[in-house]
Write a protein that holds these residues in place. Structure first.
Motif, PDB file in Angstrom:
ATOM      1  N   PRO A  22       0.802  -1.241   0.000  1.00  0.00           N
ATOM      2  CA  PRO A  22       0.000   0.000   0.000  1.00  0.00           C
ATOM      3  C   PRO A  22       0.829   1.283   0.000  1.00  0.00           C
ATOM      4  CG  PRO A  22      -0.898  -1.565   1.578  1.00  0.00           C
ATOM      5  CD  PRO A  22       0.401  -2.145   1.077  1.00  0.00           C
ATOM      6  N   LEU A  23       1.989   1.293   0.680  1.00  0.00           N
ATOM      7  CA  LEU A  23       2.814   2.503   0.673  1.00  0.00           C
ATOM      8  C   LEU A  23       3.337   2.786  -0.735  1.00  0.00           C
ATOM      9  CD1 LEU A  23       4.196   4.895   1.973  1.00  0.00           C
ATOM     10  CD2 LEU A  23       6.023   3.344   2.749  1.00  0.00           C
ATOM     11  N   ARG A  24       3.680   1.754  -1.465  1.00  0.00           N
ATOM     12  CA  ARG A  24       4.165   1.966  -2.840  1.00  0.00           C
ATOM     13  C   ARG A  24       3.046   2.536  -3.710  1.00  0.00           C
ATOM     14  NH1 ARG A  24       7.221  -3.749  -2.943  1.00  0.00           N
ATOM     15  NH2 ARG A  24       8.626  -3.253  -1.228  1.00  0.00           N
ATOM     16  N   GLN A  25       1.820   2.094  -3.479  1.00  0.00           N
ATOM     17  CA  GLN A  25       0.685   2.662  -4.205  1.00  0.00           C
ATOM     18  C   GLN A  25       0.534   4.146  -3.871  1.00  0.00           C
ATOM     19  OE1 GLN A  25      -1.517   1.319  -6.447  1.00  0.00           O
ATOM     20  NE2 GLN A  25      -0.325  -0.558  -6.515  1.00  0.00           N
ATOM     21  N   ARG A  26       0.711   4.494  -2.604  1.00  0.00           N
ATOM     22  CA  ARG A  26       0.614   5.895  -2.184  1.00  0.00           C
ATOM     23  C   ARG A  26       1.737   6.721  -2.808  1.00  0.00           C
ATOM     24  NH1 ARG A  26       0.969   5.646   3.819  1.00  0.00           N
ATOM     25  NH2 ARG A  26       0.820   7.910   3.688  1.00  0.00           N
ATOM     26  N   ILE A  27       2.943   6.150  -2.874  1.00  0.00           N
ATOM     27  CA  ILE A  27       4.072   6.841  -3.506  1.00  0.00           C
ATOM     28  C   ILE A  27       3.758   7.123  -4.975  1.00  0.00           C
ATOM     29  CG2 ILE A  27       6.463   6.573  -4.299  1.00  0.00           C
ATOM     30  CD1 ILE A  27       6.958   4.944  -1.667  1.00  0.00           C
ATOM     31  N   LEU A  28       3.280   6.100  -5.689  1.00  0.00           N
ATOM     32  CA  LEU A  28       2.972   6.276  -7.107  1.00  0.00           C
ATOM     33  C   LEU A  28       1.881   7.322  -7.314  1.00  0.00           C
ATOM     34  CD1 LEU A  28       3.157   2.592  -8.365  1.00  0.00           C
ATOM     35  CD2 LEU A  28       4.738   4.463  -8.905  1.00  0.00           C
ATOM     36  N   ARG A  29       0.862   7.289  -6.462  1.00  0.00           N
ATOM     37  CA  ARG A  29      -0.205   8.281  -6.599  1.00  0.00           C
ATOM     38  C   ARG A  29       0.355   9.685  -6.348  1.00  0.00           C
ATOM     39  NH1 ARG A  29      -6.197   8.659  -4.055  1.00  0.00           N
ATOM     40  NH2 ARG A  29      -6.673   7.327  -5.809  1.00  0.00           N
ATOM     41  N   HIS A  30       1.180   9.834  -5.320  1.00  0.00           N
ATOM     42  CA  HIS A  30       1.735  11.154  -5.017  1.00  0.00           C
ATOM     43  C   HIS A  30       2.583  11.660  -6.186  1.00  0.00           C
ATOM     44  CE1 HIS A  30       2.990  14.443  -2.400  1.00  0.00           C
ATOM     45  NE2 HIS A  30       4.158  14.339  -3.016  1.00  0.00           N
ATOM     46  N   LEU A  31       3.444  10.811  -6.727  1.00  0.00           N
ATOM     47  CA  LEU A  31       4.280  11.223  -7.857  1.00  0.00           C
ATOM     48  C   LEU A  31       3.422  11.565  -9.071  1.00  0.00           C
ATOM     49  CD1 LEU A  31       7.243   8.685  -7.568  1.00  0.00           C
ATOM     50  CD2 LEU A  31       7.247  11.112  -6.930  1.00  0.00           C
ATOM     51  N   GLY A  32       2.364  10.795  -9.292  1.00  0.00           N
ATOM     52  CA  GLY A  32       1.483  11.068 -10.417  1.00  0.00           C
ATOM     53  C   GLY A  32       0.746  12.391 -10.277  1.00  0.00           C
ATOM     54  N   VAL A  33       0.274  12.688  -9.078  1.00  0.00           N
ATOM     55  CA  VAL A  33      -0.506  13.904  -8.845  1.00  0.00           C
ATOM     56  C   VAL A  33       0.384  15.128  -8.688  1.00  0.00           C
ATOM     57  CG1 VAL A  33      -2.055  15.065  -7.190  1.00  0.00           C
ATOM     58  CG2 VAL A  33      -2.486  12.678  -7.862  1.00  0.00           C
ATOM     59  N   HIS A  34       1.459  15.006  -7.911  1.00  0.00           N
ATOM     60  CA  HIS A  34       2.264  16.165  -7.540  1.00  0.00           C
ATOM     61  C   HIS A  34       3.575  16.296  -8.315  1.00  0.00           C
ATOM     62  CE1 HIS A  34      -0.470  16.988  -4.266  1.00  0.00           C
ATOM     63  NE2 HIS A  34      -0.426  15.708  -3.970  1.00  0.00           N
ATOM     64  N   GLY A  35       3.944  15.286  -9.084  1.00  0.00           N
ATOM     65  CA  GLY A  35       5.177  15.363  -9.851  1.00  0.00           C
ATOM     66  C   GLY A  35       6.370  14.861  -9.058  1.00  0.00           C
ATOM     67  N   PRO A  36       7.583  15.079  -9.586  1.00  0.00           N
ATOM     68  CA  PRO A  36       8.802  14.556  -8.981  1.00  0.00           C
ATOM     69  C   PRO A  36       8.949  14.940  -7.510  1.00  0.00           C
ATOM     70  CG  PRO A  36       9.281  15.440 -11.141  1.00  0.00           C
ATOM     71  CD  PRO A  36       7.869  15.833 -10.812  1.00  0.00           C
ATOM     72  N   ALA A  37       9.625  14.053  -6.766  1.00  0.00           N
ATOM     73  CA  ALA A  37       9.823  14.271  -5.331  1.00  0.00           C
ATOM     74  C   ALA A  37      11.079  13.537  -4.884  1.00  0.00           C
ATOM     75  CB  ALA A  37       8.617  13.772  -4.549  1.00  0.00           C
ATOM     76  N   THR A  38      11.561  13.916  -3.710  1.00  0.00           N
ATOM     77  CA  THR A  38      12.660  13.213  -3.048  1.00  0.00           C
ATOM     78  C   THR A  38      12.062  12.400  -1.914  1.00  0.00           C
ATOM     79  OG1 THR A  38      13.040  14.954  -1.414  1.00  0.00           O
ATOM     80  CG2 THR A  38      14.223  15.146  -3.526  1.00  0.00           C
ATOM     81  N   SER A  39      12.864  11.531  -1.302  1.00  0.00           N
ATOM     82  CA  SER A  39      12.352  10.780  -0.148  1.00  0.00           C
ATOM     83  C   SER A  39      11.997  11.734   0.990  1.00  0.00           C
ATOM     84  CB  SER A  39      13.356   9.717   0.311  1.00  0.00           C
ATOM     85  OG  SER A  39      14.561  10.313   0.725  1.00  0.00           O
ATOM     86  N   THR A  40      12.676  12.866   1.083  1.00  0.00           N
ATOM     87  CA  THR A  40      12.377  13.853   2.128  1.00  0.00           C
ATOM     88  C   THR A  40      11.016  14.503   1.887  1.00  0.00           C
ATOM     89  OG1 THR A  40      14.733  14.285   2.421  1.00  0.00           O
ATOM     90  CG2 THR A  40      13.216  15.934   3.292  1.00  0.00           C
ATOM     91  N   THR A  41      10.750  14.916   0.651  1.00  0.00           N
ATOM     92  CA  THR A  41       9.451  15.543   0.377  1.00  0.00           C
ATOM     93  C   THR A  41       8.329  14.512   0.487  1.00  0.00           C
ATOM     94  OG1 THR A  41       9.759  15.291  -2.019  1.00  0.00           O
ATOM     95  CG2 THR A  41      10.391  17.402  -1.061  1.00  0.00           C
ATOM     96  N   LEU A  42       8.594  13.285   0.075  1.00  0.00           N
ATOM     97  CA  LEU A  42       7.595  12.229   0.238  1.00  0.00           C
ATOM     98  C   LEU A  42       7.352  11.929   1.711  1.00  0.00           C
ATOM     99  CD1 LEU A  42       8.676   9.824  -2.632  1.00  0.00           C
ATOM    100  CD2 LEU A  42       6.451  10.982  -2.446  1.00  0.00           C
ATOM    101  N   SER A  43       8.400  11.983   2.513  1.00  0.00           N
ATOM    102  CA  SER A  43       8.281  11.747   3.951  1.00  0.00           C
ATOM    103  C   SER A  43       7.307  12.740   4.579  1.00  0.00           C
ATOM    104  CB  SER A  43       9.656  11.862   4.617  1.00  0.00           C
ATOM    105  OG  SER A  43       9.539  11.762   6.011  1.00  0.00           O
ATOM    106  N   ARG A  44       7.463  14.008   4.230  1.00  0.00           N
ATOM    107  CA  ARG A  44       6.554  15.037   4.755  1.00  0.00           C
ATOM    108  C   ARG A  44       5.128  14.806   4.255  1.00  0.00           C
ATOM    109  NH1 ARG A  44      11.082  18.538   3.919  1.00  0.00           N
ATOM    110  NH2 ARG A  44      10.291  19.114   1.875  1.00  0.00           N
TER     111      ARG A  44
END
Length: 192
Positions: A22-44
């Protein structure tokens, strides 16, 4: 106009394992909606620690769902983007050829996705007035052969590709928009 991404059938066990968390699904959704990110921005954004996110990002990269952006990455800060793909569930024939573990993983992914899709549908029907011109819906019924349905689906995918944009190449004023499409027979029995 965006290029049509390559079709990727989710019949690979590695892809199932990568998408089955499920976390990987959330990561993919975030990248798809918000664009590129780092592990730090994803962490927040996702409320997870950077070590956990780094592990899951590597798994998604290893299985071809995301890629590093070398020109934006510096030192220990790595930027990630989702790889544009036309992801499709395995055909009925491909699913029959899969081993039991792969079928089970695909079923788990499907169960997770069903909950996600139901939540989107609830949001649409509850909040569509609030979204104004951004909320559009259509329902239909037609009579088709399986071959005609295949043609219709490919035409839909071509249309989707024509309008596919990432955050980086979207027009000014563009917003991320969820698009959903599914078909199913209106009756249980095949025609006689």
């Amino acid at each position: 106009m965006a290029n049509r991404p390559a079709v990727r059938r989710l019949s690979d066990p590695g892809a199932h394992k990568a998408l089955g968390h499920p976390l990987r699904q959330r990561i993919l959704r975030h990248l798809g909606v918000h664009g590129p990110a780092t592990s730090t921005t994803l962490s927040r954004a996702l409320g997870e620690n950077t070590g956990t996110l780094s592990y899951h990002l590597r798994q998604l990269e290893h299985n071809g769902f995301i890629e590093e952006i070398p020109e934006r990455s510096t030192g220990r800060e790595r930027w990630w983007r989702q790889i544009s793909a036309d992801l499709r569930w395995p055909s009925a024939g491909e699913a029959r050829e899969m081993d039991e573990e792969s079928r089970q993983l695909l079923d788990e992914i499907t169960e997770f996705k069903v909950e996600e899709e139901l939540e989107l549908a609830r949001r649409f029907f509850t909040d569509h007035r609030r979204y104004g011109e951004w909320a559009r819906a259509s329902r239909g019924l037609t009579h088709m052969t399986s071959e005609e349905l295949g043609e219709f689906f490919e035409a839909y995918m071509e249309l989707l590709s024509r309008f596919r944009r990432t955050q980086e190449d979207a027009s000014p004023g563009a917003r991320p928009v969820f698009l959903r499409f599914f078909t199913m027979p209106a009756t249980e029995d095949p025609p006689s």
